[in-house]
Design a protein around this motif. Structure first.
Motif, PDB file in Angstrom:
ATOM      1  N   LYS A 286       0.835  -1.204   0.000  1.00 18.11           N
ATOM      2  CA  LYS A 286       0.000   0.000   0.000  1.00 18.11           C
ATOM      3  C   LYS A 286       0.868   1.251   0.000  1.00 18.11           C
ATOM      4  CE  LYS A 286      -1.697   1.667   3.740  1.00 18.11           C
ATOM      5  NZ  LYS A 286      -2.442   1.868   5.013  1.00 18.11           N
ATOM      6  N   PHE A 287       1.915   1.246   0.835  1.00 18.60           N
ATOM      7  CA  PHE A 287       2.822   2.399   0.868  1.00 18.60           C
ATOM      8  C   PHE A 287       3.395   2.647  -0.524  1.00 18.60           C
ATOM      9  CE2 PHE A 287       4.112   1.121   5.480  1.00 18.60           C
ATOM     10  CZ  PHE A 287       2.868   1.494   5.932  1.00 18.60           C
ATOM     11  N   TRP A 288       3.892   1.583  -1.149  1.00 18.85           N
ATOM     12  CA  TRP A 288       4.554   1.701  -2.451  1.00 18.85           C
ATOM     13  C   TRP A 288       3.589   2.257  -3.501  1.00 18.85           C
ATOM     14  CZ3 TRP A 288       8.631   2.553  -4.986  1.00 18.85           C
ATOM     15  CH2 TRP A 288       8.869   2.073  -6.271  1.00 18.85           C
ATOM     16  N   GLU A 289       2.385   1.742  -3.538  1.00 21.05           N
ATOM     17  CA  GLU A 289       1.429   2.155  -4.564  1.00 21.05           C
ATOM     18  C   GLU A 289       0.828   3.531  -4.287  1.00 21.05           C
ATOM     19  OE1 GLU A 289      -1.280  -1.079  -4.448  1.00 21.05           O
ATOM     20  OE2 GLU A 289       0.076  -2.478  -5.476  1.00 21.05           O
ATOM     21  N   THR A 290       0.564   3.830  -2.992  1.00 25.72           N
ATOM     22  CA  THR A 290      -0.127   5.071  -2.641  1.00 25.72           C
ATOM     23  C   THR A 290       0.827   6.240  -2.451  1.00 25.72           C
ATOM     24  OG1 THR A 290      -1.827   3.761  -1.514  1.00 25.72           O
ATOM     25  CG2 THR A 290      -1.751   6.124  -1.034  1.00 25.72           C
ATOM     26  N   TYR A 291       1.890   6.017  -1.688  1.00 28.19           N
ATOM     27  CA  TYR A 291       2.799   7.119  -1.350  1.00 28.19           C
ATOM     28  C   TYR A 291       3.806   7.429  -2.453  1.00 28.19           C
ATOM     29  CZ  TYR A 291       1.195   6.217   3.463  1.00 28.19           C
ATOM     30  OH  TYR A 291       0.441   6.025   4.596  1.00 28.19           O
ATOM     31  N   TYR A 292       4.038   6.498  -3.351  1.00 26.55           N
ATOM     32  CA  TYR A 292       5.101   6.673  -4.344  1.00 26.55           C
ATOM     33  C   TYR A 292       4.567   6.645  -5.772  1.00 26.55           C
ATOM     34  CZ  TYR A 292       8.041   6.170  -0.281  1.00 26.55           C
ATOM     35  OH  TYR A 292       8.614   6.364   0.946  1.00 26.55           O
ATOM     36  N   LEU A 293       4.125   5.475  -6.251  1.00 27.26           N
ATOM     37  CA  LEU A 293       3.716   5.367  -7.652  1.00 27.26           C
ATOM     38  C   LEU A 293       2.559   6.305  -7.986  1.00 27.26           C
ATOM     39  CD1 LEU A 293       3.949   1.512  -8.238  1.00 27.26           C
ATOM     40  CD2 LEU A 293       5.663   3.280  -8.693  1.00 27.26           C
ATOM     41  N   SER A 294       1.704   6.610  -7.009  1.00 23.46           N
ATOM     42  CA  SER A 294       0.568   7.504  -7.248  1.00 23.46           C
ATOM     43  C   SER A 294       0.897   8.969  -6.985  1.00 23.46           C
ATOM     44  CB  SER A 294      -0.628   7.085  -6.371  1.00 23.46           C
ATOM     45  OG  SER A 294      -1.050   5.777  -6.686  1.00 23.46           O
ATOM     46  N   ASN A 295       2.096   9.241  -6.497  1.00 22.84           N
ATOM     47  CA  ASN A 295       2.501  10.618  -6.215  1.00 22.84           C
ATOM     48  C   ASN A 295       3.141  11.210  -7.478  1.00 22.84           C
ATOM     49  OD1 ASN A 295       4.044  12.961  -5.329  1.00 22.84           O
ATOM     50  ND2 ASN A 295       3.700  12.227  -3.248  1.00 22.84           N
ATOM     51  N   PRO A 296       2.612  12.305  -8.008  1.00 19.46           N
ATOM     52  CA  PRO A 296       3.125  12.842  -9.279  1.00 19.46           C
ATOM     53  C   PRO A 296       4.583  13.281  -9.214  1.00 19.46           C
ATOM     54  CG  PRO A 296       1.630  14.402  -8.225  1.00 19.46           C
ATOM     55  CD  PRO A 296       1.512  13.116  -7.465  1.00 19.46           C
ATOM     56  N   TYR A 297       5.099  13.580  -8.022  1.00 17.85           N
ATOM     57  CA  TYR A 297       6.483  14.024  -7.919  1.00 17.85           C
ATOM     58  C   TYR A 297       7.459  12.853  -7.786  1.00 17.85           C
ATOM     59  CZ  TYR A 297       3.720  18.119  -6.851  1.00 17.85           C
ATOM     60  OH  TYR A 297       2.778  19.107  -6.905  1.00 17.85           O
ATOM     61  N   PHE A 298       6.924  11.664  -7.565  1.00 13.37           N
ATOM     62  CA  PHE A 298       7.718  10.438  -7.654  1.00 13.37           C
ATOM     63  C   PHE A 298       7.394   9.757  -8.971  1.00 13.37           C
ATOM     64  CE2 PHE A 298       8.659   5.960  -7.110  1.00 13.37           C
ATOM     65  CZ  PHE A 298       9.875   5.977  -6.434  1.00 13.37           C
ATOM     66  N   GLY A 299       6.138   9.426  -9.160  1.00 14.47           N
ATOM     67  CA  GLY A 299       5.656   8.978 -10.450  1.00 14.47           C
ATOM     68  C   GLY A 299       5.802   7.502 -10.716  1.00 14.47           C
ATOM     69  N   SER A 300       5.527   7.145 -11.946  1.00 14.24           N
ATOM     70  CA  SER A 300       5.571   5.759 -12.378  1.00 14.24           C
ATOM     71  C   SER A 300       7.007   5.289 -12.534  1.00 14.24           C
ATOM     72  CB  SER A 300       4.847   5.625 -13.724  1.00 14.24           C
ATOM     73  OG  SER A 300       5.574   6.315 -14.730  1.00 14.24           O
ATOM     74  N   TYR A 301       7.161   4.026 -12.905  1.00 14.30           N
ATOM     75  CA  TYR A 301       8.498   3.486 -13.150  1.00 14.30           C
ATOM     76  C   TYR A 301       9.217   4.277 -14.241  1.00 14.30           C
ATOM     77  CZ  TYR A 301       7.372  -0.630 -10.343  1.00 14.30           C
ATOM     78  OH  TYR A 301       7.058  -1.468  -9.312  1.00 14.30           O
ATOM     79  N   GLN A 302       8.463   4.782 -15.217  1.00 13.88           N
ATOM     80  CA  GLN A 302       9.076   5.579 -16.276  1.00 13.88           C
ATOM     81  C   GLN A 302       9.374   6.993 -15.804  1.00 13.88           C
ATOM     82  OE1 GLN A 302      10.140   4.293 -19.153  1.00 13.88           O
ATOM     83  NE2 GLN A 302       9.401   2.327 -18.334  1.00 13.88           N
ATOM     84  N   ASP A 303       8.465   7.574 -15.028  1.00 14.79           N
ATOM     85  CA  ASP A 303       8.654   8.949 -14.552  1.00 14.79           C
ATOM     86  C   ASP A 303       9.918   9.098 -13.711  1.00 14.79           C
ATOM     87  OD1 ASP A 303       6.324   9.785 -15.757  1.00 14.79           O
ATOM     88  OD2 ASP A 303       5.088   9.468 -13.969  1.00 14.79           O
ATOM     89  N   ILE A 304      10.157   8.109 -12.854  1.00 14.04           N
ATOM     90  CA  ILE A 304      11.274   8.235 -11.921  1.00 14.04           C
ATOM     91  C   ILE A 304      12.613   8.229 -12.641  1.00 14.04           C
ATOM     92  CG2 ILE A 304      11.590   5.769 -11.472  1.00 14.04           C
ATOM     93  CD1 ILE A 304      11.762   8.638  -8.901  1.00 14.04           C
ATOM     94  N   LYS A 305      12.631   7.732 -13.883  1.00 15.99           N
ATOM     95  CA  LYS A 305      13.882   7.682 -14.633  1.00 15.99           C
ATOM     96  C   LYS A 305      14.131   8.953 -15.454  1.00 15.99           C
ATOM     97  CE  LYS A 305      12.801   3.576 -16.348  1.00 15.99           C
ATOM     98  NZ  LYS A 305      12.886   2.335 -17.146  1.00 15.99           N
TER      99      LYS A 305
END
Length: 430
Positions: free
Chosen positions: A345-364
């Motif tokens: 839940k932390f990973w999906e809610t706090y990170y992947l769903s956060n626009p400033y962290f973003g998806s696997y592609q965004d973070i790169k």
């Protein structure tokens, strides 16, 4: 003997740009502001050998006393005495962990917050014995002071490394205070732009901060106020070891200070652990960060269906590990199998769903900054994945544990100490 800073000062070098230091994971001192136990209020809790109970450090960090301290530990554990040392450790971990459901909230009656100022990121536990074991930016700070830096042009941004990024701002106004610090340092030093220096997770913090800034005040503000970003040991693609810590109870190199169950508790109740999860195995020249023994997962249909798909002819790594009886599995599948639903839940809610962290592609994507220097060590072996098998012991800390059986010889990879650390490492990664 003169150090680099002293040598540079003698050669006529002087400070030009103000510097702000951002520490990494577990690298900011934390203090107790509220506690059910009066004697714990206003007390440093991370890192403090006294608060943690000195005996663990006695055992592992001071080999000369090992024989004595092992006997002491055995006596304490076997007889289950309610000693002062064990009482300290119980209270210490109660102050360090966060709410297991959200990974953010303090336990009832307890309030722990980061200490302030540059001393909070120099040495975690300064002292004759513990100082060398707990340095963070201490040596770098001294070098900068030797070349002429003072409190007017060198500062730090300590933070609660247990929190996910959005909670740093919501609870502690961390990113807003970071903006004020940059402006204050710049305008107090003849409008000289600021240099950011970060280590390890501190680089993920700055990466998030810059995207947060860009959305709020624009790229122009960043270019006007920040000269460059020096990233020391950045984990741009995450750290495979963080996944092992979460699943199998690795203590992130803190063996001299904490016991395994304490390391597990910290990894699983602090939502920041997910901030370091690795995001792309292909960059590490492996098919997955988790290799699970085939017999261990065959009865679990959900886990079996989560096998990473790859063709044998396309992956010599997969061919070798498959021959040993291990399949590559997705991180999410392993977390679910270990019933680590909160971490998912932390990973999906706090990170992947956060626009400033973003998806696997965004973070790169490159961060919004003009100049960036990445500093890595060389010829250092880097862990890229781990071998796991299902535990038959219901009393184990986790249903998946490190498997010490595999041996592997593959160009570019090797098993590192199968008896002690059965992980796959690559000598070619920084």
């Amino acid at each position: 003997m003169p150090h680099t800073g002293s040598n540079m000062e003698q050669l006529g070098y002087v400070p030009r740009n103000p510097v702000i230091l951002v520490p990494g994971y577990m690298s900011t001192c934390l203090e107790v502001q509220e506690s059910p136990w009066r004697e714990w209020s206003d007390r440093k809790v991370w890192l403090s050998m006294q608060a943690m109970g000195f005996e663990k450090v006695f055992t592992d960090a001071l080999p000369m006393f090992k024989k004595y301290s092992e006997g002491l530990k055995s006596e304490l554990l076997n007889q289950r005495r309610d000693t002062e040392e064990l009482s300290l450790k119980r209270k210490w971990i109660q102050h360090m962990v966060l709410d297991a459901d959200d990974g953010i909230s303090d336990p009832e009656g307890i309030k722990v917050r980061p200490m302030k100022g540059i001393d909070a990121v120099s040495y975690l536990d300064p002292g004759r014995i513990s100082g060398d074991l707990s340095y963070v930016f201490g040596p770098l700070i001294q070098e900068l002071r030797d070349v002429g830096y003072t409190d007017s042009n060198m500062a730090a941004m300590p933070y609660d490394w247990r929190l996910p990024p959005h909670a740093l701002e919501e609870r502690d106004s961390f990113f807003s205070r970071f903006v004020s610090m940059i402006e204050r340092m710049m305008y107090g030093n003849n409008d000289s732009k600021v240099v950011l220096v970060a280590h390890s997770l501190g680089n993920r913090v700055i990466q998030f901060f810059l995207r947060w800034l860009e959305a709020r005040v624009g790229r122009e503000w960043i270019d006007h106020h920040i000269e460059t970003w020096i990233s020391i040991g950045p984990l741009w693609l995450g750290a495979p070891k963080s996944f092992r810590a979460m699943v199998a109870g690795e203590m992130m190199g803190l063996d001299p200070f904490i016991w395994q169950h304490e390391g597990v508790a910290l990894s699983r109740t602090t939502a920041s652990s997910c901030w370091m999860l690795p995001i792309t195995s292909s960059a590490y020249n492996v098919d997955s960060f988790a290799l699970v023994k085939r017999d261990s997962a065959i009865s679990n249909a959900k886990l079996r269906n989560s096998i990473v798909q790859a063709k044998h002819e396309e992956s010599s790594f997969l061919m070798h590990t498959d021959a040993l009886g291990f399949h590559p599995f997705k991180i999410e599948a392993c977390l679910e199998d270990c019933k680590l639903t909160a971490q998912l839940k932390f990973w999906e809610t706090y990170y992947l769903s956060n626009p400033y962290f973003g998806s696997y592609q965004d973070i790169k994507r490159p961060p919004p900054i003009s100049k960036l220097f990445a500093v890595y060590g060389v010829n250092r072996k880097t862990e890229v994945c781990c071998f796991l098998s299902r535990s038959d012991d219901s009393g184990k800390l986790t249903p998946l544990e490190l498997d010490t059986s595999p041996t592997l010889s593959l160009p570019g990879h090797q098993v590192k100490g199968a008896e002690l650390n059965p992980t796959l490492v690559s000598p070619f990664l920084p």
